[in-house]
Enzyme design. Structure first.
Site, PDB file in Angstrom:
ATOM      1  N   SER A 104     -17.988  -1.446  33.208  1.00 38.95           N
ATOM      2  CA  SER A 104     -19.346  -1.384  32.677  1.00 38.95           C
ATOM      3  C   SER A 104     -19.497  -0.215  31.711  1.00 38.95           C
ATOM      4  CB  SER A 104     -20.348  -1.230  33.838  1.00 38.95           C
ATOM      5  OG  SER A 104     -21.628  -0.869  33.370  1.00 38.95           O
ATOM      6  N   GLY A 105     -20.437  -0.359  30.785  1.00 40.00           N
ATOM      7  CA  GLY A 105     -20.757   0.732  29.866  1.00 40.00           C
ATOM      8  C   GLY A 105     -21.846   1.657  30.375  1.00 40.00           C
ATOM      9  N   CYS A 165     -15.847  -0.960  49.111  1.00 41.27           N
ATOM     10  CA  CYS A 165     -16.073  -1.358  50.490  1.00 41.27           C
ATOM     11  C   CYS A 165     -17.422  -0.839  50.981  1.00 41.27           C
ATOM     12  CB  CYS A 165     -14.968  -0.797  51.386  1.00 41.27           C
ATOM     13  SG  CYS A 165     -13.295  -1.175  50.814  1.00 41.27           S
ATOM     14  N   LEU A 184     -13.528  -4.763  50.655  1.00 36.88           N
ATOM     15  CA  LEU A 184     -13.339  -5.568  49.455  1.00 36.88           C
ATOM     16  C   LEU A 184     -11.956  -5.196  48.941  1.00 36.88           C
ATOM     17  CD1 LEU A 184     -14.412  -7.507  47.266  1.00 36.88           C
ATOM     18  CD2 LEU A 184     -15.306  -5.508  46.070  1.00 36.88           C
ATOM     19  N   VAL A 223      -8.940  -4.672  46.709  1.00 31.91           N
ATOM     20  CA  VAL A 223      -8.722  -4.553  45.266  1.00 31.91           C
ATOM     21  C   VAL A 223      -7.302  -4.084  44.966  1.00 31.91           C
ATOM     22  CG1 VAL A 223      -9.428  -3.285  43.184  1.00 31.91           C
ATOM     23  CG2 VAL A 223     -11.159  -4.161  44.749  1.00 31.91           C
ATOM     24  N   ASP A 231      -4.600   3.400  47.443  1.00 36.03           N
ATOM     25  CA  ASP A 231      -5.173   4.724  47.204  1.00 36.03           C
ATOM     26  C   ASP A 231      -5.843   5.246  48.459  1.00 36.03           C
ATOM     27  OD1 ASP A 231      -7.173   2.747  46.940  1.00 36.03           O
ATOM     28  OD2 ASP A 231      -8.387   3.983  45.616  1.00 36.03           O
TER      29      ASP A 231
END
Length: 616
Positions: free
Chosen positions: A379-380, A2, A51, A53, A103
């Site tokens: 992502s890495g 967010c 956002l 999730v 959360d």
């Protein structure tokens, strides 16, 4: 994920300032396209853009906690806490009752139970603000590695804060002023924790809590890398790394929205994708969705060099086939990358000129393509900093130099023979800036922080310093970039290699273990080799790609030539006229001045759009 913002003022009534709070909150709309909300009371105004999730219906913000009809605390929160289920159980055992699955509510209740020490209990990426109504105190908290951003500006009677600088600049009392030190921070590749290029705008440092009270502002560090004796054998170390990665990826796959991975075909992203595929498959939830970026005509124009020996495409496809991923390529061309509207979007996402050219624009457009299908991506990022993946970890000459090692090699991202990005700046301005001197001073400050073991030999001490510099300075540059480009598209990017448990453990592994096979990232390769094709596991490090289309630097130079002819650009007075003429000369290879031209165009857009006051 967010966007958060707010304003605390102890000497005025903020219930009359709804318009200002709305303006600040609106700047975060791209970070939170799903919903928005505000909370106003006399001395605190909190804004939020969401956002969604986890717990789409329940996680509305700002979120309040009440008791007997009285508000105790208000939270505006950005991030993901991956151990929220365990924390919820602990809090329920302590008597707390929950009304949502989010959360967010766990974080709010954790504050009520543990106060500012909740930060030590959280595993995740987060930046949040809690207004304690009972004490009239504001708490600003940022995750350990600085994955999620949080900025603040002190006012005479309080503070203004936000996920991005633009939220602060929407406040009438905050102005975009950049002085010499600000320009040094912008151009020096230093990324000093706590500082920004804007005067009097600071970031909450990674691993810190900032408390704002009537008496003033104070900061406390709740986490830092520590020097610990590493007693595990090589075999046990590899096994521990793998066990941690299995747990981390499993935790970070939780989402109530479509999730994917970012797959370049390198070791880092392939490891994350393969482990995600295995976890999803075991749960009957596969296949994993994966995405990579490609450039039109790359196969015809690509030439291997010391920086990039191979193209990503074949390796990404190989890994996707190996794990059964549903893989897609977002393909871009020179027109996509040079469109002036794209530069404007990148600038607005960063709030600063970036100076890395199409690397930002292509990432922005990659994320735009990903967002059409997924809301969350793994992502890495950060594996190179953690496991020693960059060339500067393995070059004795670079290791010996008392400077940030990446500052000596980043010109190479544009190819051999390219000039530095500050090449076109006025010679007098460069002398005043003394970027080398500034960087060396910041380097000495950073090295002085490094925790050492008293028994370490000189090589081990030096490699610990190099690792520390990468994990506290360079990684922040890349995390900022990924956060801004992803959130500009309303995409949440998670970074498993930033889990603090893994970072602390690998930081203390001896350098001999991190390079035991004579290669970069030895520990990571050994830990995940069983889930990767041999060709991917053995692939040498290759940086994030740039377009090799010759039309790209040519179009950049044409745009700069247009600005030079018009003569009205506010960036022109910062440029060296002779070097500018040379760069625009017909016999100059556009590729050789690519980074410098990109930076000049960025300065033009920045100074124009942000109305920056330069005090140089």
């Amino acid at each position: 994920m967010c966007g958060i913002t707010g304003w605390v003022a102890f000497e005025r009534d903020l219930t009359a300032e709804r318009g200002v709070l709305d303006a600040m909150t609106a700047t975060q709309a791209r970070r939170g396209p799903d919903a928005g909300g505000v909370h106003l009371e006399p001395h605190a105004a909190l804004g939020h853009r969401r956002l969604a999730v986890i717990d789409i219906a329940g996680g509305v913000q700002p979120m309040t906690a009440e008791h007997d009809g009285r508000t105790l605390a208000v939270l505006t929160y950005s991030g993901e806490v991956y151990n929220h289920r365990e924390l919820r159980a602990d809090l329920e055992a302590a008597g707390h009752r929950f009304r949502t699955r989010s959360d967010t509510e766990v974080v709010l209740r954790a504050y009520l139970e543990w106060g500012e020490h909740l930060a030590e209990r959280l595993n995740g990426m987060f930046a949040f603000a809690v207004w304690d109504v009972r004490r009239e105190e504001l708490l600003l908290v940022r995750d350990r590695m600085g994955v999620k951003p949080l900025y603040y500006h002190r006012t005479p009677d309080g503070v203004v804060f936000g996920s991005e600088v633009k939220a602060l600049l929407a406040h009438p009392d905050v102005r975009p002023v950049v002085d010499l030190d600000g320009l040094r921070e912008l151009l020096g590749y230093t990324r000093t924790p706590g500082l920004t290029p804007y005067r009097d705008i600071h970031e909450v440092r990674p691993g810190h809590v900032v408390r704002v009270r009537r008496e003033g502002l104070s900061a406390r560090r709740y986490w830092a890398l520590e020097a610990r004796e590493h007693r595990d054998s090589l075999e046990a170390t590899v096994a521990t790394v793998r066990a941690l990665l299995d747990d981390i990826v499993h935790r970070q796959l939780e989402a109530d929205v479509p999730l994917c991975s970012l797959l370049s075909g390198g070791l880092d992203s392939s490891a994350v994708t393969a482990l995600a595929a295995r976890t999803l498959g075991a749960a009957g939830a596969g296949p994993v969705r994966s995405f990579s970026v490609g450039f039109a005509g790359q196969s015809e124009t690509f030439h291997a060099n010391d920086v990039r020996q191979t193209q990503d495409g074949p390796f990404a496809r190989l890994l996707a086939e190996h794990v059964g991923a549903n893989h897609s390529v977002v393909e871009l061309d020179a027109a996509d990358l040079t469109d002036p509207s794209r530069r404007s979007v990148v600038l607005r996402a960063r709030d600063l000129p970036n100076g890395v050219g199409d690397m930002d624009t292509s990432l922005l457009l990659l994320f735009r393509g990903v967002r059409r299908h997924s809301t969350v991506a793994l992502s890495g990022e950060s594996a190179d900093e953690l496991f020693g993946g960059y060339r500067w970890f393995h070059d004795p000459k670079t290791i010996a130099v008392e400077d940030f090692p990446w500052a000596l090699g980043l010109t190479g991202i544009a190819g051999g023979g390219a000039t530095p990005r500050e090449h076109l700046l006025d010679a007098d301005l460069l002398r005043k800036l003394d970027l080398d001197g500034y960087r060396r001073a910041r380097y000495r400050e950073a090295v002085a922080e490094v925790p050492h073991l008293p028994t370490a030999d000189p090589l081990e001490r030096r490699m610990r310093e190099i690792s520390y510099l990468n994990l506290t300075r360079f990684v922040c540059i890349l995390l900022d970039r990924k956060d801004r480009m992803s959130m500009a598209n309303g995409l949440e990017v998670r970074v498993p290699f930033c889990d603090h448990r893994l970072v602390q453990y690998v930081f203390n592994a001896p350098w001999a273990m991190k390079s035991f096979d004579g290669r970069e990232k030895s520990l990571l390769r050994a830990a995940v080799r069983d889930v990767l094709p041999a060709a991917v596991a053995e692939r040498p490090k290759s940086p994030y790609p740039v377009t090799t289309d010759p039309h790209y630097p040519a179009k950049l130079r044409a745009e700069l030539a247009r600005l030079a002819v018009q003569g009205t650009s506010p960036a022109l007075h910062l440029l060296d006229r002779r070097r500018l003429a040379d760069a625009l000369a017909p016999d100059t290879d556009p590729q050789s001045v690519r980074l410098a031209v990109d930076l000049a165009l960025d300065f033009d857009a920045w100074l124009t759009d942000y109305q920056v006051t330069l005090e140089l």
